[in-house]
Scaffold this active site. Structure first.
Site, mmCIF file in Angstrom:
data_model
loop_
_atom_site.group_PDB
_atom_site.id
_atom_site.type_symbol
_atom_site.label_atom_id
_atom_site.label_comp_id
_atom_site.label_asym_id
_atom_site.label_seq_id
_atom_site.Cartn_x
_atom_site.Cartn_y
_atom_site.Cartn_z
ATOM 1 N N GLU A 78 41.724 45.721 35.189
ATOM 2 C CA GLU A 78 42.635 47.011 35.457
ATOM 3 C C GLU A 78 44.189 46.607 35.450
ATOM 4 O O GLU A 78 44.462 45.334 35.647
ATOM 5 C CB GLU A 78 42.151 47.478 36.835
ATOM 6 C CG GLU A 78 40.981 48.324 36.765
ATOM 7 C CD GLU A 78 40.400 48.876 38.046
ATOM 8 O OE1 GLU A 78 39.626 49.848 38.067
ATOM 9 O OE2 GLU A 78 40.999 48.322 39.047
ATOM 10 N N CYS A 114 51.433 46.521 37.232
ATOM 11 C CA CYS A 114 50.535 45.523 37.955
ATOM 12 C C CYS A 114 49.824 45.094 36.731
ATOM 13 O O CYS A 114 48.795 45.862 36.500
ATOM 14 C CB CYS A 114 50.047 45.879 39.098
ATOM 15 S SG CYS A 114 49.034 44.767 40.034
ATOM 16 N N CYS A 139 37.892 36.393 39.888
ATOM 17 C CA CYS A 139 38.826 35.226 40.099
ATOM 18 C C CYS A 139 37.924 34.387 41.021
ATOM 19 O O CYS A 139 37.093 34.479 41.690
ATOM 20 C CB CYS A 139 39.888 35.852 41.189
ATOM 21 S SG CYS A 139 40.994 34.565 41.823
ATOM 22 N N CYS A 168 39.049 34.616 47.869
ATOM 23 C CA CYS A 168 39.667 35.057 49.082
ATOM 24 C C CYS A 168 38.659 36.204 49.807
ATOM 25 O O CYS A 168 38.371 36.878 49.163
ATOM 26 C CB CYS A 168 41.207 35.615 48.964
ATOM 27 S SG CYS A 168 42.172 34.481 48.287
ATOM 28 N N CYS A 170 39.567 40.302 49.287
ATOM 29 C CA CYS A 170 39.813 40.423 48.092
ATOM 30 C C CYS A 170 38.470 40.886 47.271
ATOM 31 O O CYS A 170 37.569 39.993 47.274
ATOM 32 C CB CYS A 170 40.662 39.345 47.515
ATOM 33 S SG CYS A 170 40.971 39.764 45.734
ATOM 34 N N SER A 177 50.788 34.228 48.169
ATOM 35 C CA SER A 177 49.959 35.133 49.054
ATOM 36 C C SER A 177 49.674 33.827 50.147
ATOM 37 O O SER A 177 48.845 33.030 50.103
ATOM 38 C CB SER A 177 48.708 35.402 48.580
ATOM 39 O OG SER A 177 49.100 36.116 47.324
ATOM 40 N N ASN A 190 43.474 46.706 52.243
ATOM 41 C CA ASN A 190 42.719 47.734 51.960
ATOM 42 C C ASN A 190 41.187 47.452 52.158
ATOM 43 O O ASN A 190 40.627 46.565 51.312
ATOM 44 C CB ASN A 190 42.989 48.153 50.324
ATOM 45 C CG ASN A 190 44.238 48.730 50.021
ATOM 46 O OD1 ASN A 190 44.679 49.555 50.880
ATOM 47 N ND2 ASN A 190 45.213 48.024 49.307
ATOM 48 N N CYS A 235 46.133 47.509 46.351
ATOM 49 C CA CYS A 235 45.585 45.958 46.104
ATOM 50 C C CYS A 235 44.313 45.648 46.501
ATOM 51 O O CYS A 235 43.834 46.289 47.780
ATOM 52 C CB CYS A 235 46.481 45.183 47.122
ATOM 53 S SG CYS A 235 48.310 45.422 46.687
HETATM 54 N N1 SAH Z 1 45.751 36.092 42.686
HETATM 55 C C1 SAH Z 1 47.182 36.470 42.947
HETATM 56 C C2 SAH Z 1 47.434 37.727 42.410
HETATM 57 C C3 SAH Z 1 46.556 38.790 42.378
HETATM 58 S S1 SAH Z 1 46.176 39.331 44.076
HETATM 59 C C4 SAH Z 1 47.373 36.312 44.574
HETATM 60 O O1 SAH Z 1 46.515 36.162 45.253
HETATM 61 O O2 SAH Z 1 48.622 36.170 44.924
HETATM 62 C C5 SAH Z 1 47.678 40.451 44.444
HETATM 63 C C6 SAH Z 1 47.994 40.329 45.983
HETATM 64 O O3 SAH Z 1 46.990 41.620 46.639
HETATM 65 C C7 SAH Z 1 47.850 39.524 46.754
HETATM 66 O O4 SAH Z 1 48.819 39.143 47.751
HETATM 67 C C8 SAH Z 1 46.417 39.486 47.521
HETATM 68 O O5 SAH Z 1 46.480 38.744 48.563
HETATM 69 C C9 SAH Z 1 46.663 40.886 47.672
HETATM 70 N N2 SAH Z 1 45.273 41.480 47.970
HETATM 71 C C10 SAH Z 1 44.119 41.044 47.633
HETATM 72 N N3 SAH Z 1 43.180 41.819 48.197
HETATM 73 C C11 SAH Z 1 43.621 42.724 48.919
HETATM 74 C C12 SAH Z 1 43.222 43.797 49.871
HETATM 75 N N4 SAH Z 1 41.919 43.904 49.982
HETATM 76 N N5 SAH Z 1 44.109 44.437 50.329
HETATM 77 C C13 SAH Z 1 45.247 44.180 50.456
HETATM 78 N N6 SAH Z 1 45.917 43.462 49.847
HETATM 79 C C14 SAH Z 1 44.862 42.531 48.966
HETATM 80 FE FE1 SF4 Z 2 42.056 35.777 43.575
HETATM 81 FE FE2 SF4 Z 2 44.406 36.772 44.472
HETATM 82 FE FE3 SF4 Z 2 41.909 37.808 45.045
HETATM 83 FE FE4 SF4 Z 2 42.689 35.552 46.184
HETATM 84 S S1 SF4 Z 2 43.500 37.548 46.476
HETATM 85 S S2 SF4 Z 2 40.489 36.199 45.105
HETATM 86 S S3 SF4 Z 2 43.604 34.414 44.418
HETATM 87 S S4 SF4 Z 2 43.079 37.699 42.911
#
Ligand code: SAH
Ligand code: SF4
Length: 385
Positions: A91, A104, A111, A115, A118, A219, A301, A344
């Site tokens: 996306e 974005c 990935c 995390c 995420c 992050s 989120n 996000c």
């Molecule tokens: N992999 C990279 C970039 C993609 S994630 C990274 O982790 O930085 C982009 C941002 O969205 C990151 O800061 C991540 O921590 C945040 N993110 C991921 N899942 C989320 C969620 N469920 N709610 C809010 N932020 C989230």
């Molecule tokens: Fe990957 Fe970024 Fe999501 Fe962590 S927050 S799983 S590094 S996309």
């Protein structure tokens, strides 16, 4: 298979033109047609000699990404789901603001970092996107938006690599894509307006500083190693002290004189006053002089499989106040596009997720992935060139 010209930065395109026996400056013309004018067909490129256009037809093509769905939110946010083949989708999200338009962009299908908070991480890793697939998101969005918004000037002024995937685990495709974004003959974005967001791939932070220093977001999500090990499994490989050292090294090359630390606020997990105090200590004391930074608090989120909840508003405010009182510039991110799941961590990774029939398959896939310890998965799949 002919070459997809979206895969090339200007230097790569010049090298390609040379293989066709064409002068380098032709590459600049071609590059401008593709990225500035959004041409998708060589026959449109009226100032290129007919013989060259014929040659190009035989040796090259322009392959964007098929759009599966497009959703427009009440607040103007637009989200596209692109098909990248074999059941995978990525996306891109356009976020309009008064003074800028931000896209974005995704760097991987899925990935490998895994995390906990995420949804992309929960889906596991499918594959790296190619340079052309990263660039195609911008190419499509910019030229679609010009028509959609009836504008002739540039619509997208900022790019954030914050879609699906860990950009620094797809380094070799990322860097040429960034160069296309920055090139004056391409999208002409300033380095300050292109942001790579990373969960902390330390050696690649150093390489990015050398090869293509753009704005950096890290992050963080936790102020100590034991908590971060749990939330961001990559921390076990590159713990906080090493990560912050890398941030300081990066600042010597960065176009901005600060790093943005992202911190996703998880109810009862990392949002307590003591966490804020630890965070102040961490960024102030690290290496003696601290790290020049801004902190961006992101409301979590939620999604069911995470088992986590968004912090209450008063908790976020109290946390922000502790940071602010310590003199750290702190912002709380507005969530945008909530009504279209474009915020996000809500980005879907599998076309099947989008169909009712696919729901069960998607659930099964999540369960399967959960059985693989996240750290093992991350360690196995981390790909550094
Ligand atoms: N992999 C990279 C970039 C993609 S994630 C990274 O982790 O930085 C982009 C941002 O969205 C990151 O800061 C991540 O921590 C945040 N993110 C991921 N899942 C989320 C969620 N469920 N709610 C809010 N932020 C989230
Ligand atoms: Fe990957 Fe970024 Fe999501 Fe962590 S927050 S799983 S590094 S996309």
């Amino acid at each position: 298979m002919t070459a997809n010209l979206l895969d090339f930065d200007l230097e790569g395109l010049a090298a390609f033109c040379e293989t066709l026996g064409e002068k380098k400056f032709r590459a600049t013309q071609l590059f401008r047609w593709i990225h500035q004018k959004g041409a998708a067909d060589f026959s449109q490129m009226s100032d290129l000699a007919k013989s060259l256009r014929e040659k190009l037809k035989g040796a090259a093509h322009l392959q964007g990404l098929p759009v599966i769905t497009q959703h427009e939110s009440k607040d103007g946010t637009i989200k596209w789901l692109f098909d990248v083949g074999q059941g995978d989708a990525v996306e891109a999200v356009f976020i309009p603001e008064d003074d800028r338009g931000t896209l974005c962009v995704s760097s991987q299908a899925g990935c490998a970092v895994g995390c906990r908070f995420c949804s992309t991480g929960h889906q596991g890793f499918s594959r790296n996107l190619s340079t052309g697939e990263i660039v195609a998101q911008l190419w499509f969005a910019e030229h679609f938006l010009r028509k959609h918004l009836n504008r002739e000037d540039r619509v997208i002024s900022n790019v954030v690599m914050m879609g699906m995937g860990e950009p620094l685990q797809n380094y070799s495709a990322l860097v040429p894509a960034l160069r296309v974004m920055l090139d004056d003959h391409g999208y002409g974005l300033s380095r300050r307006r292109v942001t790579v967001s990373t969960s902390g791939v330390v050696p690649m932070i150093d390489r990015l500083g050398q090869d293509c220093p753009v704005a950096l977001a890290v992050s963080l999500h936790a102020p100590n190693d034991s908590l971060r090990d749990n939330l961001v499994p990559l921390n076990r490989k590159y713990p906080l002290a090493e990560l912050l050292d890398a941030c300081n090294r990066y600042l010597e090359h960065a176009p901005r004189d600060f790093i943005t630390f992202e911190y996703c606020m998880l109810d009862g997990v990392n949002d307590q006053p003591e966490h804020a105090q630890q965070l102040v200590q961490l960024v102030r004391r690290h290496g003696g002089g601290g790290v020049s930074c801004k902190i961006n608090l992101i409301p979590f989120n939620p999604f069911p499989a995470s088992g986590l909840l968004r912090s209450a508003q008063h908790q976020v405010s109290a946390f922000a106040k502790i940071l602010g009182d310590a003199g750290i510039v702190t912002t709380v991110r507005k969530t945008r596009g909530d009504d279209i799941d474009a915020a996000c961590g809500q980005l879907a990774g599998d076309v099947k997720d989008r169909t009712r029939v696919g729901d069960r398959i998607a659930q099964q896939r999540t369960v399967m992935l959960k059985q693989v310890p996240a750290a093992a998965r991350a360690a196995k799949e981390i790909q550094e060139p």
